[in-house]
Motif scaffolding. Structure first.
Motif, PDB file in Angstrom:
ATOM      1  N   PRO A  92       0.823  -1.393   0.082  1.00 14.57           N
ATOM      2  CA  PRO A  92      -0.019   0.044   0.091  1.00 14.57           C
ATOM      3  C   PRO A  92       0.970   1.073  -0.067  1.00 14.57           C
ATOM      4  O   PRO A  92       0.217   2.187   0.020  1.00 14.57           O
ATOM      5  CB  PRO A  92      -0.616   0.034   1.290  1.00 14.57           C
ATOM      6  CG  PRO A  92       0.451  -0.776   2.422  1.00 14.57           C
ATOM      7  CD  PRO A  92       0.980  -1.600   1.227  1.00 14.57           C
ATOM      8  N   VAL A  93       2.188   1.012  -0.133  1.00 18.16           N
ATOM      9  CA  VAL A  93       3.092   2.409  -0.109  1.00 18.16           C
ATOM     10  C   VAL A  93       2.443   3.173  -1.188  1.00 18.16           C
ATOM     11  O   VAL A  93       2.800   4.611  -1.003  1.00 18.16           O
ATOM     12  CB  VAL A  93       4.398   2.099  -0.222  1.00 18.16           C
ATOM     13  CG1 VAL A  93       5.077   3.144  -0.049  1.00 18.16           C
ATOM     14  CG2 VAL A  93       4.978   1.212   1.126  1.00 18.16           C
ATOM     15  N   CYS A  94       2.163   2.831  -2.386  1.00 21.11           N
ATOM     16  CA  CYS A  94       1.581   3.480  -3.529  1.00 21.11           C
ATOM     17  C   CYS A  94       0.620   4.539  -3.491  1.00 21.11           C
ATOM     18  O   CYS A  94       0.350   5.411  -3.925  1.00 21.11           O
ATOM     19  CB  CYS A  94       1.435   2.671  -4.638  1.00 21.11           C
ATOM     20  SG  CYS A  94       0.140   1.337  -4.497  1.00 21.11           S
ATOM     21  N   THR A  95      -0.244   4.188  -2.290  1.00 21.55           N
ATOM     22  CA  THR A  95      -1.383   5.024  -1.717  1.00 21.55           C
ATOM     23  C   THR A  95      -0.722   6.456  -1.199  1.00 21.55           C
ATOM     24  O   THR A  95      -1.544   7.292  -1.313  1.00 21.55           O
ATOM     25  CB  THR A  95      -2.302   4.398  -0.719  1.00 21.55           C
ATOM     26  OG1 THR A  95      -1.437   4.191   0.533  1.00 21.55           O
ATOM     27  CG2 THR A  95      -2.832   2.933  -1.168  1.00 21.55           C
ATOM     28  N   LEU A  96       0.393   6.455  -0.889  1.00 26.19           N
ATOM     29  CA  LEU A  96       0.778   7.686  -0.687  1.00 26.19           C
ATOM     30  C   LEU A  96       0.932   8.466  -1.713  1.00 26.19           C
ATOM     31  O   LEU A  96       1.074   9.906  -1.671  1.00 26.19           O
ATOM     32  CB  LEU A  96       2.189   7.781   0.196  1.00 26.19           C
ATOM     33  CG  LEU A  96       2.386   6.756   1.394  1.00 26.19           C
ATOM     34  CD1 LEU A  96       3.830   6.620   1.785  1.00 26.19           C
ATOM     35  CD2 LEU A  96       1.583   7.416   2.450  1.00 26.19           C
TER      36      LEU A  96
END
Length: 278
Positions: free
Chosen positions: A237-241
Motif C-alpha cells: 500500500p505504499v503507492c497509496t501515498l
C-alpha cells in the motif's frame, strides 16, 4: 496481464511492524482482500509478496502468514520475497531452511533504514556470497547515495540475481537527478542486477504528479537496464501515498505507449515469470 512483484500485506493483529509508528498514513491494517479487488480491476493476474520489515523475531512467522494467504482459493499470491538479516550469524541456517521451500523466491534486507556501512561488514558480505547457487534473488532497497554499496554487493556474488527496488528510490519531488542518474547507470553495468519499476509515485508530489512527471525517471531506469532486465511492482500500500494502485497502473500504461508489444510484455510479466519461475 500484469505480474505484481511487490505487494505488501500489513496485518497488525498477526504481526508487529515497528517502523509503522513513524508513518501514520500507513499505520493501519492493509488486508489482502482490499488489494485483491483493486489488483484484479487493474489487470494484475499474479503477485509476489514482499516482506514488510516485521519485527526480527517474526521473520519466519511472516512467511508462514503469507502462505495462508496464498492458499486461499484463486489467490493471486504465488510466492514471497522473505526478510533476512545477513549481518547475523544465524543467516546460514536460515538460508538452508528457506532453500527447501519453493514458495520462497528470494530475500530482502531493507538497507535505507540502517547505516550505510552495514552492508560493508565482513559477515554481511560473506552471507550474501552464500546465496550463490541457491536460486534465490536479493532485492536491493537503497537510497541513491547507497547505490555504490549495491554495486559492491552485486560484484561480490555474480551468480546471484539482484533486484533494484523502486528505480533506486529517486527524489522525484525534489528533482534530485544526481547522484541517482549516474549511480543507476553504474549499477546497470552489472549483468546480474535487474530493476523494478515500482514505488515512484510515492516519491513524486502526491498533489500534482502526472505520468509525464515520472517519465524521465522510469525511462532512464529502463534504458539503463534494457527490456530483458526490468520487472513491475505496485508497492501496495505504499503507492497509496502517491494516489494508489489504479493510478499507478494507468500511469504505467501511459509511459509504455509506443513501445513494442514484446517489450511491454517483458516488463509487465515475462521477465518476472523467468526470474522467479512463476
Amino acid at each position: 496481464m500484469i505480474i505484481d512483484t511487490h505487494l505488501h500485506v500489513i496485518d497488525p493483529v498477526a504481526l508487529d511492524y515497528p517502523w509503522l509508528a513513524g508513518v501514520p498514513a500507513l499505520n493501519q491494517a492493509w488486508p489482502y482482500a482490499t488489494y485483491e479487488l483493486e489488483a484484479r480491476r487493474s489487470g494484475i493476474s499474479q503477485s509476489l509478496h514482499m516482506e514488510v520489515d516485521v519485527a526480527a523475531e517474526q521473520i519466519e512467522d511472516e512467511c508462514n502468514y503469507v502462505k495462508t494467504l496464498a492458499e486461499r482459493p484463486d489467490s493471486l499470491i504465488s510466492g514471497a520475497i522473505a526478510s533476512c538479516r545477513p549481518e547475523e550469524p544465524g543467516f546460514a541456517a536460515y538460508l538452508e531452511r528457506q532453500r527447501q521451500d519453493s514458495f520462497i523466491k528470494g530475500f530482502r534486507r531493507v538497507l535505507h533504514v540502517v547505516p550505510d556501512e552495514l552492508s560493508e561488514q565482513p559477515l554481511f558480505r560473506e552471507n550474501i556470497k552464500r546465496m550463490s547457487g541457491s536460486g534465490l534473488t536479493f532485492d536491493l532497497c537503497v537510497l541513491p547515495h547507497q547505490l555504490p554499496q549495491a554495486m559492491a554487493l552485486a560484484d561480490l556474488a555474480p551468480d546471484v540475481t539482484f533486484i533494484l527496488d523502486h528505480c533506486g528510490v529517486p527524489d522525484i519531488k525534489g528533482e534530485a537527478r544526481q547522484p541517482w542518474h549516474d549511480n543507476v547507470a553504474g549499477l546497470a553495468k552489472r549483468p546480474n542486477v535487474m530493476a523494478k519499476i515500482s514505488g515512484v509515485v510515492a516519491y513524486a508530489d502526491p498533489e500534482s504528479w502526472i505520468a509525464e512527471t515520472l517519465r524521465p525517471w522510469v525511462e532512464h531506469t529502463i534504458s539503463s537496464f534494457g527490456w530483458d532486465r526490468v520487472v513491475w511492482g505496485s508497492d501496495w500500500p505504499v503507492c497509496t501515498l502517491g494516489g494508489g494502485l489504479m493510478p499507478w497502473v494507468a500511469a504505467t500504461h501511459a509511459l509504455l505507449e509506443g513501445v513494442s508489444p514484446e517489450e511491454k510484455a517483458k516488463l509487465l510479466s515475462g521477465n518476472a515469470r523467468r526470474i522467479w519461475d512463476l
